[in-house]
Design an enzyme around this catalytic site. Structure first.
Site, PDB file in Angstrom:
ATOM      1  N   VAL A 151       0.862  -1.172   0.000  1.00 39.21           N
ATOM      2  CA  VAL A 151       0.000   0.000   0.000  1.00 39.21           C
ATOM      3  C   VAL A 151       0.903   1.228   0.000  1.00 39.21           C
ATOM      4  CG1 VAL A 151      -1.859   1.234   1.173  1.00 39.21           C
ATOM      5  CG2 VAL A 151      -1.726  -1.270   1.328  1.00 39.21           C
ATOM      6  N   CYS A 152       0.650   2.157  -0.914  1.00 37.69           N
ATOM      7  CA  CYS A 152       1.394   3.408  -0.976  1.00 37.69           C
ATOM      8  C   CYS A 152       2.897   3.123  -1.101  1.00 37.69           C
ATOM      9  CB  CYS A 152       1.056   4.244   0.257  1.00 37.69           C
ATOM     10  SG  CYS A 152       1.494   5.987   0.121  1.00 37.69           S
ATOM     11  N   THR A 153       3.718   3.748  -0.251  1.00 41.99           N
ATOM     12  CA  THR A 153       5.167   3.587  -0.381  1.00 41.99           C
ATOM     13  C   THR A 153       5.675   2.266   0.187  1.00 41.99           C
ATOM     14  OG1 THR A 153       5.448   4.890   1.644  1.00 41.99           O
ATOM     15  CG2 THR A 153       5.667   6.048  -0.465  1.00 41.99           C
TER      16      THR A 153
END
Length: 319
Positions: free
Chosen positions: A104-106
């Protein structure tokens, strides 16, 4: 159906919503269909972690105690910038053992550091896509989609994209109705395909500095079915076509044609999702003129035809 273990990786300076958003999706599925998921959280040594919002999360166990999960979820946050080497080592060893590996995300940066994205297509938060591509040229980084699924590995953009991806995984496991039930409970829409752009046209493009160009941007958004050729738009801005095209791209970061394409696609998508209008009517309202022109635009950008898009992403209440 065998129970699937979903393990969430925790570390200091994790983004709390990257954890809790997808976790609530899987928890909702477990409540709806008991025995479906066993949800666990783990940190390196089993101790509490402090999120980037100064929220303390207490994991269930240490990573060394965790069994290899069916689905391993790696969230993002500031803690991905200089991660503990032990965390990367653990991922390098245990990531390949998970049936599904999700970031998720970074969190994609952690997967990249562990070598788990080599040779794969992936995405992350738009603000870090360039860095991910620069630091790891062996990864095919796509900055546009909400999430990307490449075999057993899935990567997603910002916070809400993690929820979108989790819903897609639940739909894969339990079917569309189960995912829709969770989406309704969380008051989110089960309607964003993974290859939907992270930004709408209005957000992806910068707002022009000059008033005439800002007015043209607004006009395009409000009149997708109008003549939106460069000459017509230039006349509205009271500029020559050449000057208009150059100024529009310089101030918004994209050509007039690309901006128009995005606006029309978004307008058509909303009509497919929110109305029962026919494809021919929608193609006219969105400025495509014909269903075939709209179909080509959908296939080129979203990888699916309008009718299939409507079937998959329109809420059940509008059927």
């Amino acid at each position: 159906m065998a129970q699937r273990t979903v393990l969430f990786l925790l570390f200091d300076d994790v983004q709390s919503l990257d954890v809790t958003g997808p976790l609530e999706v899987f928890a909702g599925a477990e409540k709806g269909v008991p025995g479906t998921y066993r949800i666990r959280t783990a940190s390196l040594d089993g101790g509490p972690v402090r999120t980037s919002a100064d929220l303390t999360l207490v994991p269930d166990q240490a990573l060394a105690e965790a069994d290899d999960p069916h689905t391993l979820v790696v969230p993002g946050g500031r803690g991905t910038r200089s991660p503990n080497p032990r965390l990367t080592d653990w991922l390098r060893e245990h990531g390949p053992r998970a049936t599904r590996l999700v970031s998720v995300c970074t969190g994609a940066i952690l997967l990249a550091r562990a070598g788990l994205l080599d040779g794969r297509r992936a995405t992350t938060h738009w603000a870090y896509c360039d860095k991910l591509a620069r630091d790891h040229p062996e990864i095919d980084v796509d900055p546009d989609p909400v999430y990307v699924r490449d075999g057993r590995i899935s990567t997603s953009a910002g916070v809400t994209a993690g929820i979108d991806l989790a819903l897609a995984l639940v739909e894969e496991d339990l079917g569309r109705e189960a995912a829709l039930t969770i989406a309704r409970h969380l008051v989110v829409f089960l309607r964003r395909p993974g290859n939907q752009a992270q930004f709408s046209a209005q957000l992806a493009a910068q707002t022009a500095q000059r008033e005439p160009l800002r007015e043209v941007q607004q006009w395009i958004t409000e009149h997708p079915d109008a003549d939106l050729g460069v000459e017509a738009l230039a006349a509205r801005a009271r500029l020559s076509p050449r000057h208009f095209a150059r100024a529009f791209q310089a101030e918004t970061g994209m050509t007039p044609g690309r901006y128009v394409d995005r606006v029309r696609l978004e307008h058509a998508r909303r009509l497919l999702e929110d109305t029962a209008d026919g494809v021919e009517e929608i193609s006219r309202a969105a400025g495509y003129g014909t269903p075939e022109a709209m179909r080509r635009a959908f296939v080129r950008t979203l990888g699916t035809a309008p009718a299939e898009y409507r079937r998959r992403f329109r809420p059940a209440s509008t059927h």
